[in-house]
Scaffold this active site. Structure first.
Site, PDB file in Angstrom:
ATOM      1  N   GLU A 265      46.112  65.957  25.440  1.00 44.50           N
ATOM      2  CA  GLU A 265      45.994  64.609  26.001  1.00 44.50           C
ATOM      3  C   GLU A 265      44.546  64.112  25.976  1.00 44.50           C
ATOM      4  OE1 GLU A 265      47.437  64.878  29.972  1.00 44.50           O
ATOM      5  OE2 GLU A 265      49.455  65.509  29.400  1.00 44.50           O
ATOM      6  N   ARG A 268      38.816  60.168  26.472  1.00 46.62           N
ATOM      7  CA  ARG A 268      37.406  59.854  26.248  1.00 46.62           C
ATOM      8  C   ARG A 268      36.930  60.326  24.866  1.00 46.62           C
ATOM      9  NH1 ARG A 268      33.602  59.975  30.421  1.00 46.62           N
ATOM     10  NH2 ARG A 268      35.106  61.172  31.626  1.00 46.62           N
ATOM     11  N   CYS A 334      25.598  40.765  42.779  1.00 47.89           N
ATOM     12  CA  CYS A 334      24.873  40.890  44.050  1.00 47.89           C
ATOM     13  C   CYS A 334      25.173  42.210  44.740  1.00 47.89           C
ATOM     14  CB  CYS A 334      25.203  39.703  44.960  1.00 47.89           C
ATOM     15  SG  CYS A 334      24.495  38.157  44.372  1.00 47.89           S
ATOM     16  N   GLU A 335      24.762  43.291  44.127  1.00 47.37           N
ATOM     17  CA  GLU A 335      24.858  44.641  44.668  1.00 47.37           C
ATOM     18  C   GLU A 335      23.649  45.423  44.175  1.00 47.37           C
ATOM     19  OE1 GLU A 335      27.124  45.999  46.621  1.00 47.37           O
ATOM     20  OE2 GLU A 335      28.803  44.582  46.548  1.00 47.37           O
TER      21      GLU A 335
END
Length: 406
Positions: A265, A268, A334-335
């Site tokens: 499986e 990535r 905005c973080e």
């Protein structure tokens, strides 16, 4: 020098499709898939691409054309597989929280099997299969308690993880499943984590799982396949290149003469290094303590760095004769946690194009609309041919399912 994807310059792609932009190489996708089929050639595996890594329909269609099966973790992913021309009969349904509706949909579609992760899930599949008058093929995901030695957020094979059935409880779980009349036991599954570059834990997991296969056979529970999951890593920075041929050789040695179909499986490792995220520099800001390269891509386009400090190599698409400097590469969200990279040496200025490498996996699939940002477009490059495989989202599409009411 200008960076390219195959025979197409990134500059041309950004000018034509805008930024942020996900760019995928068809040749790299093909090469990564064949790396598995070639390495495991003697075992003739069913390679089931893990859709969660990147579920774009064109990517799924390409893998289906190469003979790939699919590993899904939701009903929505099954819809994508079928829409892309994938074969439900070569699709495995994994995941810890399958709903009754998802199980019914998958049963009616004819999936190869369900990778079952708990006894309550066995009961649910039994009930749905009974209601439909069907027999459900199941494979139990067994937690081999092998340390994958990877990031805690992507480790899945330890006793403390939510996945799978404990190794010590596996025999009783199979006995329980064998007593349920609407289930057909077809296999065994294990998956210990993600982004493994040292593949020895995968070999150890295989060995422990095969011991259980033999114990089950002695009790008359004969399995059709063994699913070794995915987890093979890629090179983001300076990691060791995973040795697939050695892994395949070790698995073949352990399998011996057992008449078991091998299922893999990968996710990535099939798409990660085939993808690049292109982003444009908005500003270069000199802060009091550090410099910032502010770009138009953000954590909603690439969550991995903010989520678990993941590394992605970043390069200027066009070389410039300007002094390099050290800066954090950050987005407009905005973080404080909205960053793509920390402390990188770059030679760039406002308007320049940057290439964020190894962005084919868990980038577009994890994208969001945070800060009401539109999800980026995606293109597939085949030599000098380019196909738009996902249009850039519009704000109208974001608002389409909402109602402003009092």
């Amino acid at each position: 020098m200008t960076l390219h994807c195959e025979q197409t310059s990134f500059t041309h792609l950004a000018d034509r499709f805008g930024t942020p932009l996900y760019v995928y190489s068809k040749a790299a996708l093909t090469e990564a898939f064949h790396a598995y089929t070639d390495a495991f050639d003697k075992l003739e595996p069913l390679v089931c691409y893990a859709v969660k890594a990147n579920g774009n329909l064109s990517i799924l269609k390409h893998f289906a054309s190469l003979g790939s099966g699919f590993d899904i973790v939701s009903g929505g992913e099954l819809v994508r597989v079928l829409a892309a021309g994938g074969d439900a009969g070569k699709t495995i349904f994994s995941g810890v929280g399958k709903s009754e509706a998802e199980i019914e949909f998958a049963l009616n579609a004819g999936v190869l099997c369900f990778n079952v992760e708990s006894l309550p899930e066995l009961d649910r599949i039994q009930a749905v299969a009974g209601r439909l008058g069907k027999t459900a093929p199941v494979s139990l995901r067994i937690n081999p308690d092998v340390d994958a030695k990877t990031h805690p957020y992507i480790s899945t094979g330890l006793k403390s993880n939510k996945f799978g059935i404990a190794y010590a409880d596996a025999l009783d779980a199979y006995r329980y499943a064998a007593g349920l009349g609407r289930l057909k036991i077809v296999g065994i599954d294990c998956h210990i984590g993600s982004q493994l570059t040292d593949l020895s834990p995968l070999v150890e997991a295989c060995e422990r799982t095969l011991k259980l296969v033999d114990t089950l056979a002695a009790e008359g529970i004969v399995l059709e396949h063994i699913d070794l999951g995915g987890g093979v890593g890629i090179v983001y920075d300076d990691e060791e290149v995973p040795d697939l041929p050695s892994y395949a050789h070790a698995v073949a040695e352990l399998m011996g003469g057992r008449k078991l179909k091998l299922v893999l499986e990968p996710g990535r490792s099939l798409v990660g290094n085939a993808g690049t995220l292109l982003t444009r520099v908005e500003f270069v800001k000199q802060g009091e303590e550090k410099n910032f390269v502010i770009v138009d891509a953000a954590m909603n386009d690439l969550m991995r760095p903010a989520l678990y400090g993941a590394f992605h190599r970043i390069e200027a698409v066009e070389s410039k004769d300007i002094a390099p400097f050290t800066a954090d590469v950050v987005g407009p969200i905005c973080e404080t946690g909205d960053f793509l990279a920390k402390e990188r040496v770059l030679a760039c200025e406002a308007g320049d194009l940057l290439a964020v490498r190894s962005a084919g996996a868990y980038s577009s699939s994890m994208a969001s609309n945070y800060n009401a940002r539109n999800r980026a477009a995606e293109v597939l490059v085949d030599g000098s041919e380019v196909k738009l495989i996902r249009q850039r989202e519009t704000i109208e599409q974001q608002l389409a399912n909402e109602t402003a009411c009092l």
